[in-house]
Design a protein around this motif. Structure first.
Motif, PDB file in Angstrom:
ATOM      1  N   GLU A  35       0.827  -1.207   0.000  1.00 33.90           N
ATOM      2  CA  GLU A  35       0.000   0.000   0.000  1.00 33.90           C
ATOM      3  C   GLU A  35       0.861   1.256   0.000  1.00 33.90           C
ATOM      4  O   GLU A  35       0.553   2.239  -0.685  1.00 33.90           O
ATOM      5  N   GLN A  36       1.955   1.233   0.764  1.00 33.75           N
ATOM      6  CA  GLN A  36       2.845   2.387   0.804  1.00 33.75           C
ATOM      7  C   GLN A  36       3.563   2.560  -0.527  1.00 33.75           C
ATOM      8  O   GLN A  36       3.764   3.676  -0.999  1.00 33.75           O
ATOM      9  N   TYR A  37       3.922   1.427  -1.157  1.00 29.10           N
ATOM     10  CA  TYR A  37       4.566   1.522  -2.470  1.00 29.10           C
ATOM     11  C   TYR A  37       3.636   2.219  -3.459  1.00 29.10           C
ATOM     12  O   TYR A  37       4.077   3.025  -4.292  1.00 29.10           O
ATOM     13  N   ALA A  38       2.347   1.926  -3.378  1.00 33.29           N
ATOM     14  CA  ALA A  38       1.378   2.518  -4.303  1.00 33.29           C
ATOM     15  C   ALA A  38       1.313   4.037  -4.159  1.00 33.29           C
ATOM     16  O   ALA A  38       0.933   4.734  -5.102  1.00 33.29           O
ATOM     17  N   VAL A  39       1.692   4.542  -2.983  1.00 32.43           N
ATOM     18  CA  VAL A  39       1.642   5.987  -2.740  1.00 32.43           C
ATOM     19  C   VAL A  39       2.760   6.703  -3.496  1.00 32.43           C
ATOM     20  O   VAL A  39       2.514   7.637  -4.262  1.00 32.43           O
ATOM     21  N   ASN A  40       4.011   6.277  -3.286  1.00 33.34           N
ATOM     22  CA  ASN A  40       5.127   6.989  -3.919  1.00 33.34           C
ATOM     23  C   ASN A  40       6.325   6.104  -4.242  1.00 33.34           C
ATOM     24  O   ASN A  40       7.390   6.605  -4.590  1.00 33.34           O
ATOM     25  N   GLY A  41       6.172   4.787  -4.119  1.00 31.63           N
ATOM     26  CA  GLY A  41       7.298   3.893  -4.338  1.00 31.63           C
ATOM     27  C   GLY A  41       7.858   3.936  -5.748  1.00 31.63           C
ATOM     28  O   GLY A  41       9.075   3.901  -5.945  1.00 31.63           O
ATOM     29  N   LYS A  42       6.975   4.004  -6.737  1.00 35.78           N
ATOM     30  CA  LYS A  42       7.430   4.054  -8.127  1.00 35.78           C
ATOM     31  C   LYS A  42       8.289   5.281  -8.365  1.00 35.78           C
ATOM     32  O   LYS A  42       9.356   5.201  -9.005  1.00 35.78           O
ATOM     33  N   GLU A  43       7.862   6.414  -7.848  1.00 42.06           N
ATOM     34  CA  GLU A  43       8.608   7.660  -8.025  1.00 42.06           C
ATOM     35  C   GLU A  43       9.973   7.588  -7.350  1.00 42.06           C
ATOM     36  O   GLU A  43      10.982   8.039  -7.908  1.00 42.06           O
ATOM     37  N   ILE A  44      10.017   7.007  -6.138  1.00 44.21           N
ATOM     38  CA  ILE A  44      11.279   6.886  -5.404  1.00 44.21           C
ATOM     39  C   ILE A  44      12.277   6.046  -6.193  1.00 44.21           C
ATOM     40  O   ILE A  44      13.439   6.432  -6.383  1.00 44.21           O
ATOM     41  N   ASN A  45      11.845   4.892  -6.670  1.00 43.32           N
ATOM     42  CA  ASN A  45      12.733   4.005  -7.413  1.00 43.32           C
ATOM     43  C   ASN A  45      13.144   4.598  -8.758  1.00 43.32           C
ATOM     44  O   ASN A  45      14.306   4.485  -9.168  1.00 43.32           O
ATOM     45  N   ASN A  46      12.196   5.226  -9.434  1.00 44.05           N
ATOM     46  CA  ASN A  46      12.489   5.805 -10.741  1.00 44.05           C
ATOM     47  C   ASN A  46      13.527   6.918 -10.631  1.00 44.05           C
ATOM     48  O   ASN A  46      14.464   6.989 -11.437  1.00 44.05           O
ATOM     49  N   SER A  47      13.382   7.770  -9.620  1.00 42.11           N
ATOM     50  CA  SER A  47      14.342   8.861  -9.419  1.00 42.11           C
ATOM     51  C   SER A  47      15.732   8.321  -9.110  1.00 42.11           C
ATOM     52  O   SER A  47      16.745   8.864  -9.567  1.00 42.11           O
ATOM     53  N   TYR A  48      15.775   7.247  -8.330  1.00 39.63           N
ATOM     54  CA  TYR A  48      17.051   6.634  -7.970  1.00 39.63           C
ATOM     55  C   TYR A  48      17.742   6.053  -9.201  1.00 39.63           C
ATOM     56  O   TYR A  48      18.935   6.288  -9.436  1.00 39.63           O
ATOM     57  N   LEU A  49      17.012   5.306 -10.008  1.00 41.83           N
ATOM     58  CA  LEU A  49      17.594   4.712 -11.210  1.00 41.83           C
ATOM     59  C   LEU A  49      18.024   5.790 -12.208  1.00 41.83           C
ATOM     60  O   LEU A  49      19.058   5.651 -12.877  1.00 41.83           O
ATOM     61  N   LYS A  50      17.266   6.850 -12.294  1.00 44.69           N
ATOM     62  CA  LYS A  50      17.651   7.958 -13.166  1.00 44.69           C
ATOM     63  C   LYS A  50      18.969   8.559 -12.711  1.00 44.69           C
ATOM     64  O   LYS A  50      19.849   8.851 -13.531  1.00 44.69           O
ATOM     65  N   GLU A  51      19.136   8.732 -11.407  1.00 41.65           N
ATOM     66  CA  GLU A  51      20.382   9.307 -10.887  1.00 41.65           C
ATOM     67  C   GLU A  51      21.564   8.373 -11.120  1.00 41.65           C
ATOM     68  O   GLU A  51      22.668   8.827 -11.434  1.00 41.65           O
ATOM     69  N   LEU A  52      21.348   7.071 -10.983  1.00 43.45           N
ATOM     70  CA  LEU A  52      22.427   6.126 -11.278  1.00 43.45           C
ATOM     71  C   LEU A  52      22.860   6.240 -12.736  1.00 43.45           C
ATOM     72  O   LEU A  52      24.058   6.176 -13.047  1.00 43.45           O
ATOM     73  N   SER A  53      21.897   6.407 -13.620  1.00 39.68           N
ATOM     74  CA  SER A  53      22.246   6.557 -15.042  1.00 39.68           C
ATOM     75  C   SER A  53      23.016   7.855 -15.270  1.00 39.68           C
ATOM     76  O   SER A  53      23.955   7.892 -16.080  1.00 39.68           O
TER      77      SER A  53
END
Length: 222
Positions: A112-130
């Motif tokens: 349920e918490q992932y549905a709130v903002n988990g996608k955004e957190i992971n996406n931002s992290y992967l973008k920064e790694l790139s």
């Protein structure tokens, strides 16, 4: 079993942010599953990139180049630090409760918490790694000297802090042979010798071992 949404989200983020690797002779990402881990691997003639995560939304995403963690290229990167903080704030409490109780209600809370903002957190992290890779683009040609030296410094600092914590807590270490007949390849830590002895009594399969004090001095062995 349905594919968890976080898996699909991460896969899409990898495809979006790391498509530039094709220009450097990389293969498309190959998906592999090892136990509870999902791996995405791509390689060229010089390096192998591995992005992986465990089968729960609460655990971190890791990325390595030839076995070295990419985030070690920029140890003081504020966006990477923010990612670690976000994971703790979003999931730690529920995950710890799940480990203590084994009740699926806490896994539901994580979802349920992932549905709130988990996608955004992971996406931002992967973008920064790139972006880190783009700022250090020569690593794609196998120039890993900065990455290696940073990793050595980080590892040394980690060992120093771990030693301080071990001495502070008067921790005993049990090193034992698990898969190898020539070296100690597994260990457990205990806050008392009594707890350590109880563990050994329950693990009859452990035949070759040694016990170390908080200074990592051997007390006894078998």
């Amino acid at each position: 079993m349905t594919t968890p949404s976080f898996y699909i989200d991460i896969k899409q983020s990898i495809e979006e942010h790391f498509s530039f690797l094709e220009a450097f002779g990389f293969t498309t990402f190959e998906e592999k599953q090892l136990a509870y881990e999902f791996h995405f691997e791509a390689k060229n003639d010089a390096v192998l990139i591995d992005i992986w995560f465990e089968a729960t939304a609460s655990t971190p995403i890791w990325m390595t180049i030839n076995g070295y963690y990419v985030d070690h290229l920029e140890p003081e990167n504020l966006k990477l630090k923010a990612y670690q903080v976000a994971l703790k704030e979003n999931y730690n409490k529920s995950f710890e409760q799940y480990l203590e109780t084994n009740q699926t209600v806490f896994l539901n809370q994580i979802a349920e918490q992932y549905a709130v903002n988990g996608k955004e957190i992971n996406n931002s992290y992967l973008k920064e790694l790139s972006e880190i890779i783009k700022r250090n683009i020569t690593i794609l040609n196998g120039n890993l000297e900065v990455l290696k030296s940073n990793t050595e410094v980080i590892q040394k600092d980690f060992e120093v802090e771990k030693a301080k914590e071990r001495i502070k807590n008067r921790t005993y270490t049990l090193e034992y042979q698990c898969f190898s007949a020539d070296e100690y390849d597994a260990y457990e830590e205990f806050t008392s010798l009594e707890a350590l002895e109880k563990y050994l009594a329950e693990r009859k399969e452990i035949e070759k071992y040694r016990v170390l004090d908080c200074y990592m001095h051997e007390i006894y062995s078998k």
